[in-house]
Enzyme design. Structure first.
Site, mmCIF file in Angstrom:
data_model
loop_
_atom_site.group_PDB
_atom_site.id
_atom_site.type_symbol
_atom_site.label_atom_id
_atom_site.label_comp_id
_atom_site.label_asym_id
_atom_site.label_seq_id
_atom_site.Cartn_x
_atom_site.Cartn_y
_atom_site.Cartn_z
ATOM 1 N N CYS A 1 28.392 62.134 36.452
ATOM 2 C CA CYS A 1 28.007 62.885 37.351
ATOM 3 C C CYS A 1 27.684 62.318 38.440
ATOM 4 C CB CYS A 1 26.982 63.948 36.941
ATOM 5 S SG CYS A 1 27.272 65.091 35.301
ATOM 6 N N CYS B 1 14.194 96.530 29.687
ATOM 7 C CA CYS B 1 13.371 95.222 30.178
ATOM 8 C C CYS B 1 12.402 95.821 30.957
ATOM 9 C CB CYS B 1 14.349 94.271 31.438
ATOM 10 S SG CYS B 1 15.963 93.939 30.572
ATOM 11 N N CYS C 1 33.279 70.289 35.348
ATOM 12 C CA CYS C 1 33.353 69.141 35.918
ATOM 13 C C CYS C 1 33.461 68.255 34.486
ATOM 14 C CB CYS C 1 31.977 68.879 36.327
ATOM 15 S SG CYS C 1 31.662 69.254 37.894
ATOM 16 N N CYS D 1 14.889 87.792 24.509
ATOM 17 C CA CYS D 1 14.116 89.202 24.482
ATOM 18 C C CYS D 1 14.858 90.177 24.107
ATOM 19 C CB CYS D 1 13.992 89.258 26.274
ATOM 20 S SG CYS D 1 12.455 88.289 27.089
ATOM 21 N N ARG E 1 29.863 75.977 35.534
ATOM 22 C CA ARG E 1 30.509 74.888 36.698
ATOM 23 C C ARG E 1 30.250 73.349 36.040
ATOM 24 N NH1 ARG E 1 33.546 72.491 39.371
ATOM 25 N NH2 ARG E 1 32.792 71.557 41.503
#
Length: 261
Positions: A177, A76, A222, A114, A218
């Site tokens: 949400c 990189c 949920c 990339c 996450r």
């Protein structure tokens, strides 16, 4: 770690306290990072880089940043030089529109693009140690930078779709949400504070997980918690939801790697 049954009961409690209709979005002046909802001892862990376990992944990411890989034998750093300069503020602008794909990509997807296009390497698996480490290292260079996602006009329809998903009730528990993070923030759910859901610190170290994790991890948790079918990692719907959440957090500072309960 809380059981699925405990999570389901907790969400049912949320359903009982939620208003019948979604509340208006939180005014900009009232928006708060999840950091402000944490106990002082957890805040102290995040604040001290020598105690913050997420910094171990940042250090791993720095090694990967400088390591040559793929058929091209490039690192990189060969293209982007010193990340402290070249990556400063970058994570605060993601998800970003990718012109060849014609849609937004998140930071993890950009790293993999990339790798494939410039390093001629295989993409890293979602939630893999290396992808989380590289993402955390890149995002950490934007710590304290102001989130500016969604300023590109090409992102407008994708932000709108992400907002629709945020507002949409789903799953057996019929919750969106917004029912927790707009209607009931600063209340408690199964003993934990309900935050406003601003993704200011991802990838972050979650004490419940005992590991670093992405925002998509996450979100999937949920969605499963309301007994709906979670989208696959990298699905356009999750990227659009990420984009909307980052647009909600616009103007707030990045905290990567954050620490949460």
């Amino acid at each position: 770690m809380r059981s699925t049954r405990t999570i389901a009961v907790a969400v049912l409690i949320a359903a009982e306290i939620a208003s019948p209709l979604s509340a208006a979005e939180i005014p900009q002046a009232q928006r708060r990072s999840g950091y402000s909802f944490m106990a002082p001892d957890t805040q102290a862990i995040q604040d001290d880089d020598t105690a913050n376990p997420g910094m171990l992944s940042v250090l791993d990411g720095e090694v990967l940043w400088k390591s040559k890989t793929g058929a091209a034998g490039k690192a990189c750093a060969d293209c982007h030089d010193d990340a402290r300069t070249s990556m400063k503020g970058v994570a605060a602008r993601y998800p970003a529109f990718d012109r060849p794909l014609g849609r937004p990509v998140n930071l993890e997807q950009r790293i993999n693009l990339c790798r494939v296009q410039n390093q001629q390497a295989t993409p890293l698996a979602y939630e893999s140690r290396d992808l989380l480490a590289l993402t955390a290292f890149v995002a950490q260079q934007s710590r304290s930078a102001t989130i500016s996602t969604d300023l590109d006009p090409q992102l407008e329809p994708f932000v709108a779709r992400g907002r629709d998903l945020f507002m949409q009730r789903q799953g057996q528990l019929n919750l969106g949400c917004t029912n927790c993070h707009d209607d009931n923030w600063d209340k408690r759910l199964a003993g934990s504070a309900i935050t406003q859901g601003h993704p200011t610190g991802y990838p972050l170290y979650r004490l419940e997980w005992q590991s670093l994790g992405s925002l998509q991890r996450r979100l999937r948790s949920c969605i499963s918690g309301v007994r709906a079918q979670a989208y696959d990692y990298g699905a356009p719907e999750l990227v659009e939801l990420e984009l909307y959440l980052m647009s909600r957090a616009r103007g707030m500072p990045m905290e990567t790697p954050a620490v949460r309960p």
